[in-house]
Scaffold this active site. Structure first.
Site, PDB file in Angstrom:
ATOM      1  CB  THR A 130      -0.937   0.033   1.214  1.00  0.00           C
ATOM      2  OG1 THR A 130      -0.194  -0.352   2.354  1.00  0.00           O
ATOM      3  CG2 THR A 130      -2.089  -0.909   1.009  1.00  0.00           C
ATOM      4  N   GLY A 131       2.155   1.125   0.057  1.00  0.00           N
ATOM      5  CA  GLY A 131       3.006   2.306  -0.060  1.00  0.00           C
ATOM      6  C   GLY A 131       3.621   2.781   1.238  1.00  0.00           C
ATOM      7  CD  GLU A 164     -15.843 -21.207 -16.811  1.00  0.00           C
ATOM      8  OE1 GLU A 164     -16.293 -20.250 -16.148  1.00  0.00           O
ATOM      9  OE2 GLU A 164     -15.019 -22.018 -16.342  1.00  0.00           O
TER      10      GLU A 164
HETATM   11  P1  ADP Z   1       4.700  -1.535   1.288  1.00  0.00           P
HETATM   12  O1  ADP Z   1       5.955  -1.057   1.899  1.00  0.00           O
HETATM   13  O2  ADP Z   1       3.474  -0.941   1.892  1.00  0.00           O
HETATM   14  O3  ADP Z   1       4.579  -3.020   1.213  1.00  0.00           O
HETATM   15  P2  ADP Z   1       5.789  -0.231  -0.979  1.00  0.00           P
HETATM   16  O4  ADP Z   1       5.892   1.137  -0.447  1.00  0.00           O
HETATM   17  O5  ADP Z   1       7.035  -1.012  -1.005  1.00  0.00           O
HETATM   18  O6  ADP Z   1       4.671  -1.044  -0.215  1.00  0.00           O
HETATM   19  O7  ADP Z   1       5.139  -0.147  -2.425  1.00  0.00           O
HETATM   20  C1  ADP Z   1       5.673  -0.828  -3.518  1.00  0.00           C
HETATM   21  C2  ADP Z   1       5.511  -0.024  -4.779  1.00  0.00           C
HETATM   22  O8  ADP Z   1       4.143   0.131  -5.113  1.00  0.00           O
HETATM   23  C3  ADP Z   1       6.029   1.383  -4.664  1.00  0.00           C
HETATM   24  O9  ADP Z   1       7.374   1.432  -4.991  1.00  0.00           O
HETATM   25  C4  ADP Z   1       5.176   2.146  -5.663  1.00  0.00           C
HETATM   26  O10 ADP Z   1       5.693   2.034  -6.955  1.00  0.00           O
HETATM   27  C5  ADP Z   1       3.874   1.415  -5.610  1.00  0.00           C
HETATM   28  N1  ADP Z   1       2.947   2.079  -4.695  1.00  0.00           N
HETATM   29  C6  ADP Z   1       2.437   1.550  -3.568  1.00  0.00           C
HETATM   30  N2  ADP Z   1       1.594   2.391  -2.973  1.00  0.00           N
HETATM   31  C7  ADP Z   1       1.572   3.501  -3.722  1.00  0.00           C
HETATM   32  C8  ADP Z   1       0.887   4.755  -3.612  1.00  0.00           C
HETATM   33  N3  ADP Z   1       0.056   5.012  -2.593  1.00  0.00           N
HETATM   34  N4  ADP Z   1       1.099   5.675  -4.563  1.00  0.00           N
HETATM   35  C9  ADP Z   1       1.924   5.419  -5.584  1.00  0.00           C
HETATM   36  N5  ADP Z   1       2.606   4.277  -5.748  1.00  0.00           N
HETATM   37  C10 ADP Z   1       2.432   3.318  -4.833  1.00  0.00           C
HETATM   38 ZN    ZN Z   2     -16.309 -22.804 -12.013  1.00  0.00          ZN
END
Ligand code: ADP
Ligand code: ZN
Ligand code: MG
Length: 627
Positions: A227-228, A448
């Protein structure tokens, strides 16, 4: 830097050390083997001859061993004495004999004939070389290994075992990290707003300290994977223009107790030197696991516990307002030790949740900034069709679409690329190589169409049906994408989902009178849903709203564990689950029997085309009649 270098042995000393060792080894070996070259010659004689020689007065000296007797003759002893005056030497000629077992008369015989006799200290002779080597080789190996490690220190390359206590933190200095800012993070506005405050602490600490406020030390980001969280922490450092120290919780834990604690200390030292800075600890749960659980195995977690204690101590140890802000991330906040969460440590928790539709649109916009899109592409359509996707999933989706467009030699990414990419992400890659025979294709097609017809009546829009195999096990699939984000599911909808899941198998029953093995996944999902309806959502009339499962992880979606229930309740649960499934199955069969002609017609079309979607599909599904 210079100070650290001093700790290492300097190269010249190294060379000498190695050299010395070598001469010592040579010397030992030389000394050890020298006596071998002039070892005395041994002659074996029968025991009886030995005894008679004693009686004749010829034997001068006897050494009694465990299983053998060695002796010198008087004449040889005298010769040896004469040849080298002054020094005591042994004669060249040694006689060896094997005594009768437990011959008690030998000492008396020797005494009577005035022979010098004695016993070798450790009973057996001649093995002193091996004994010496036994003492000598282990320390030698030890020194060689130490020397090898030391030489690796000297060459400076790779990981250095004497450095085990150094933290493995990676440091990104302000400008180098400047690439990531809040503009790169989208869709998680609440979390961003919370962290905006942290940026302000770092940029204008005076404003807070003047008033006497204490700047918080730790911020904990919690949320599902992808989730970032990591991105957000980097963005905070980027916005504030301070160094970013990145370390993962799992990097502290080693086999050796105490290493983790030392690394924590080292990491805080590093942070103090770089302050103001962000210290980011990813996957905090690796060290922060609650000390209370662990049960019988608690003692095996000594290392983690010490690391955690050190962490707590260090967090208390540095003063507030020193400009170090610790950001940690985890997707399992429920297992963290309570002590970590109290005020003064990670007292702020920021939830970074999966984005809603607008959030997904914003994330898609961020990730398509560098991508050539076809002009009138409507990203909000894609945002609408991807509920439950986290930022990382969306980033992946955009990239898949771009790859597809490039592979098809298109100048720009089209909506069709996105749709195909979405199917890939959800259902896996197309497997054209998996060729089904005619009967199998027919079964899959009916299956299906069964899903689609039942689904159209009881659980909303069906987007696409296909009998092209995909992914790991899917021979065909029915795509039902939601049109909006849903946060609740009504009981009727849940039952409708179960009925739709059973629609495929029911079609096989209606058409062929028997079922295939292809429905196992549907059955699995339907049963899971039915069980949740009873044990988690309290939807059973008979059992009522009683929770029968313990929630385990709020973000990782792992299966829950049953609470301890009596066998009567367990049986009741089973009965209720079975009833829900049976009702759904019955209803699916009823719907398909009512729409039997439509089922035939659709299946024929699907067999010809392999895929049914859009208007074509809807014109069929609009004709579905309720039973
Ligand atoms: P987490 O640490 O929560 O598991 P990350 O920060 O490592 O997730 O996210 C992995 C990648 O996903 C980031 O490098 C980015 O490219 C993308 N990403 C995840 N969340 C976002 C967000 N809110 N906005 C933009 N890109 C995101
Ligand atoms: Zn099925
Ligand atoms: Mg992460």
């Amino acid at each position: 830097m210079q100070i650290e270098k001093d700790g290492y042995p300097n190269p010249e000393k190294q060379g000498n050390f190695g050299g010395c060792l070598f001469t010592v080894v040579l010397l030992f070996i030389f000394l050890g083997f020298f006596p071998l070259f002039n070892s005395p010659s041994k002659t074996e004689v029968p025991y009886s001859q030995f005894r008679s020689q004693i009686r004749e007065g010829k034997v001068g000296e006897v050494i009694v061993g465990k299983n053998k007797v060695e002796y010198f003759l008087k004449t040889d002893l005298e010769k040896a004495k004469k040849s080298q005056s002054g020094k005591i030497t042994r004669p060249e000629q040694v006689y060896v004999t094997v005594p009768l077992p437990e011959d008690q008369t030998l000492p008396k015989l020797l005494e009577d004939n005035n022979v010098k006799f004695g016993v070798r200290p450790n009973g057996s002779g001649g093995n002193w070389i091996f004994a010496a080597l036994g003492w000598f080789i282990p320390p030698l190996l030890f020194f060689l290994i130490i020397g090898w490690f030391a030489s690796r220190v000297q060459s400076g390359g790779g990981s250095n075992p004497l450095d085990a206590t150094k933290s493995k933190a990676r440091v990104y200095l302000g400008d180098a990290n400047g690439a990531i800012t809040f503009a790169d993070v989208a869709g998680i506005d609440e979390a961003k707003a919370e962290l905006q405050e942290v940026v302000d602490f770092l940029k204008n600490p005076d404003r807070y300290t003047q008033i006497g406020a204490k700047i918080p030390k730790g911020v904990l980001l919690v949320g599902p994977p992808g989730t970032g969280k990591t991105l957000l922490a980097k963005a905070v450092a980027g916005e504030a223009g301070v160094p970013f120290i990145n370390v993962s919780g799992s990097e502290f834990i080693e086999m050796f107790v105490g290493v983790g604690a030392a690394r924590v200390r080292d990491m805080f030292e590093q942070a103090k030197q770089l302050s103001p800075c962000i210290l980011f600890i990813d996957e905090l749960d690796a060290i922060g696991k609650s000390r209370s659980d662990g049960g019988v195995f608690a003692s095996s977690n000594e290392e983690r516990e010490q690391t955690l204690n050190q962490m707590l101590t260090q967090m208390d140890g540095f003063e507030a307002n020193t400009g170090i802000i610790i950001i940690a991330a985890t997707n399992r906040p429920e297992i963290l030790d309570q002590a970590l969460l109290r005020p003064g440590r990670f007292d702020r928790q920021v939830v970074v949740d999966r984005p809603d539709k607008l959030g997904r649109l914003a994330i898609l916009q961020v990730h398509t900034r560098q991508i050539q899109l076809q002009e009138n592409i409507d990203l909000s359509l894609i945002a609408a069709r991807t509920p439950g996707f986290a930022g990382a999933d969306l980033a992946n989706l955009v990239n898949e679409a771009a790859l597809l467009a490039a592979r098809n030699h298109r100048e720009a990414v089209t909506i069709a690329d996105f749709n195909e990419a979405l199917e890939r992400v959800i259902a896996g890659l197309e497997k054209k190589s998996r060729v089904l025979n005619e009967t199998e294709r027919k079964i899959v097609a009916y299956h299906e169409c069964g899903h689609a017809i039942v689904g159209a009546l009881v659980s909303g829009q069906v987007e696409k049906i296909s009998i092209i195999p995909r992914g790991v096990g899917a021979l065909g699939y029915t795509l039902q994408l939601p049109q909006e984000d849903r946060f609740l599911m009504l009981e009727g909808e849940l039952r409708g989902r179960i009925t739709t899941l059973l629609g495929g198998r029911s079609a096989e029953e209606v058409v062929f009178g028997q079922v295939s093995t292809g429905a196992s996944d549907d059955i699995q999902k339907a049963t899971d849903l039915a069980e949740q309806a009873v044990t988690v959502y309290g939807m059973s009339q008979k059992l009522g709203p009683i929770a029968m499962e313990k929630p385990q992880s709020s973000f990782l979606g792992s299966p829950n564990a049953r609470r301890s229930v009596s066998s009567i309740v367990a049986a009741a649960i089973d009965r209720e689950v079975k009833e829900i499934i049976e009702n759904a199955h019955h209803q699916a069969i009823l719907i398909l029997k009512t729409n039997r002609d439509l089922l035939e017609e659709m299946t024929q079309h699907l067999l010809e085309q392999e895929v049914l979607e859009g208007e074509e599909l809807h014109s069929y599904l609009n004709r579905v009649k309720a039973p």
